[in-house]
Design a protein around this motif. Structure first.
Motif, PDB file in Angstrom:
ATOM      1  N   TRP A   1     -11.627  23.681 -35.228  1.00 56.04           N
ATOM      2  CA  TRP A   1     -10.493  22.905 -34.733  1.00 56.04           C
ATOM      3  C   TRP A   1     -10.851  21.427 -34.702  1.00 56.04           C
ATOM      4  O   TRP A   1     -11.998  21.058 -34.508  1.00 56.04           O
ATOM      5  CB  TRP A   1     -10.125  23.359 -33.317  1.00 56.04           C
TER       6      TRP A   1
ATOM      7  N   ASP B   1      -6.650  16.461 -30.633  1.00 58.63           N
ATOM      8  CA  ASP B   1      -5.868  15.285 -30.259  1.00 58.63           C
ATOM      9  C   ASP B   1      -6.007  15.117 -28.748  1.00 58.63           C
ATOM     10  O   ASP B   1      -5.933  16.102 -28.002  1.00 58.63           O
ATOM     11  CB  ASP B   1      -4.385  15.473 -30.596  1.00 58.63           C
TER      12      ASP B   1
ATOM     13  N   SER C   1      -6.958  11.010 -32.352  1.00 52.32           N
ATOM     14  CA  SER C   1      -6.298  12.016 -33.167  1.00 52.32           C
ATOM     15  C   SER C   1      -7.284  12.648 -34.144  1.00 52.32           C
ATOM     16  O   SER C   1      -8.134  11.952 -34.706  1.00 52.32           O
ATOM     17  CB  SER C   1      -5.160  11.335 -33.935  1.00 52.32           C
ATOM     18  N   ASN C   2      -7.168  13.968 -34.307  1.00 51.17           N
ATOM     19  CA  ASN C   2      -7.905  14.679 -35.353  1.00 51.17           C
ATOM     20  C   ASN C   2      -9.417  14.487 -35.236  1.00 51.17           C
ATOM     21  O   ASN C   2     -10.119  14.299 -36.219  1.00 51.17           O
ATOM     22  CB  ASN C   2      -7.417  14.181 -36.723  1.00 51.17           C
TER      23      ASN C   2
ATOM     24  N   ARG D   1      -5.076  18.934 -27.346  1.00 49.98           N
ATOM     25  CA  ARG D   1      -4.620  20.095 -28.105  1.00 49.98           C
ATOM     26  C   ARG D   1      -5.499  20.211 -29.358  1.00 49.98           C
ATOM     27  O   ARG D   1      -6.075  19.224 -29.823  1.00 49.98           O
ATOM     28  CB  ARG D   1      -3.145  19.997 -28.489  1.00 49.98           C
TER      29      ARG D   1
ATOM     30  N   GLY E   1      -5.895  21.375 -33.476  1.00 50.63           N
ATOM     31  CA  GLY E   1      -5.120  21.523 -34.705  1.00 50.63           C
ATOM     32  C   GLY E   1      -6.041  21.950 -35.839  1.00 50.63           C
ATOM     33  O   GLY E   1      -7.213  21.579 -35.858  1.00 50.63           O
ATOM     34  N   ARG E   2      -5.518  22.769 -36.776  1.00 47.21           N
ATOM     35  CA  ARG E   2      -6.311  23.103 -37.962  1.00 47.21           C
ATOM     36  C   ARG E   2      -5.383  23.568 -39.070  1.00 47.21           C
ATOM     37  O   ARG E   2      -4.229  23.925 -38.827  1.00 47.21           O
ATOM     38  CB  ARG E   2      -7.360  24.168 -37.641  1.00 47.21           C
TER      39      ARG E   2
ATOM     40  N   VAL F   1      -0.776  21.569 -40.732  1.00 45.24           N
ATOM     41  CA  VAL F   1      -1.546  21.742 -39.495  1.00 45.24           C
ATOM     42  C   VAL F   1      -0.812  22.658 -38.524  1.00 45.24           C
ATOM     43  O   VAL F   1       0.377  22.487 -38.264  1.00 45.24           O
ATOM     44  CB  VAL F   1      -1.815  20.384 -38.811  1.00 45.24           C
ATOM     45  N   PHE F   2      -1.566  23.628 -37.988  1.00 49.52           N
ATOM     46  CA  PHE F   2      -1.090  24.445 -36.876  1.00 49.52           C
ATOM     47  C   PHE F   2      -1.690  23.866 -35.603  1.00 49.52           C
ATOM     48  O   PHE F   2      -2.904  23.649 -35.536  1.00 49.52           O
ATOM     49  CB  PHE F   2      -1.536  25.905 -37.032  1.00 49.52           C
ATOM     50  N   TYR F   3      -0.829  23.585 -34.600  1.00 48.49           N
ATOM     51  CA  TYR F   3      -1.323  23.042 -33.327  1.00 48.49           C
ATOM     52  C   TYR F   3      -1.277  24.100 -32.241  1.00 48.49           C
ATOM     53  O   TYR F   3      -0.347  24.900 -32.183  1.00 48.49           O
ATOM     54  CB  TYR F   3      -0.460  21.857 -32.873  1.00 48.49           C
ATOM     55  N   THR F   4      -2.260  24.058 -31.353  1.00 48.82           N
ATOM     56  CA  THR F   4      -2.216  24.896 -30.153  1.00 48.82           C
ATOM     57  C   THR F   4      -1.201  24.285 -29.188  1.00 48.82           C
ATOM     58  O   THR F   4      -0.751  23.147 -29.366  1.00 48.82           O
ATOM     59  CB  THR F   4      -3.577  24.919 -29.436  1.00 48.82           C
TER      60      THR F   4
ATOM     61  N   THR G   1      -0.471  22.334 -25.804  1.00 52.80           N
ATOM     62  CA  THR G   1      -1.267  21.293 -25.137  1.00 52.80           C
ATOM     63  C   THR G   1      -1.918  21.900 -23.896  1.00 52.80           C
ATOM     64  O   THR G   1      -1.313  22.723 -23.204  1.00 52.80           O
ATOM     65  CB  THR G   1      -0.361  20.106 -24.761  1.00 52.80           C
TER      66      THR G   1
END
Length: 181
Positions: A32, A35, A51-52, A69, A71-72, A76-79, A81
């Motif tokens: 992951w 952010d 970010s990232n 949060r 992201g991968r 990008v899929f984000y979890t 927050t």
């Protein structure tokens, strides 16, 4: 896939001149990027501050409300927050002064003790006082002044104040010794 980010803080109060590490992690996997968000005051909204970022650790020296949060992938899929963590910053200690007399006062005089904070201009402070390091029942107030309308023998002693506001917290002031004669 319902992954959630979790945020932990090494401490919730940043020592004067120090830093605190925040750690963001997502259960069960490693690749992951993160952010980071910070909300500076009650009235502001959370801003993206990094970010990232790989690694999941952020070192901070400012107070605020933090969240993160993960992201991968591409796209990008984000979890979701993470929960918010409130961090307070310790700022230098205030000074106690006495008006219009002091530090020696006479019984029956009206005086005011004032708590002067040197930094954090524009912050709405709440002040707390102690007499002889016992928290007094007049402890929390939005006024920087504590009035003694008619000095008596029981007002003799050492007074300290501290202030809190806007995710900042001062250290206790040096004691101001009031002598009643």
């Amino acid at each position: 896939d319902g992954a959630t980010a979790s945020l932990t803080a090494e401490k919730t109060v940043i020592p004067a001149g120090g830093i605190v590490a925040l750690t963001c992690s997502v259960d069960g996997s490693t690749d992951w990027k993160f952010d980071w968000f910070r909300q500076e005051s009650e009235s502001s909204t959370a801003q993206l501050i990094r970010s990232n970022e790989p690694g999941g650790v952020l070192f901070i020296s400012e107070g605020g409300v933090y969240s993160c949060r993960g992201g991968r992938g591409d796209p990008v899929f984000y979890t979701e927050t993470s929960r918010e963590v409130t961090i307070q910053k310790t700022v230098s200690k205030p000074t106690v002064t006495c008006q219009p007399y002091g530090p020696v006062v006479y019984k029956g005089e009206k005086i005011s003790l004032r708590c002067l904070v040197r930094e954090g201009g524009g912050t709405q402070w709440t002040y707390e006082w102690t007499q002889n390091m016992k928290s007094a029942n007049w402890n929390s107030s939005s006024s920087s002044e504590y009035y003694i309308y008619s000095v008596s023998g029981s007002d003799h002693g050492k007074y300290s104040c501290r202030a809190a506001g806007g995710h900042q917290l001062t250290e206790w002031s040096d004691a101001y010794r009031l002598t009643v004669t």
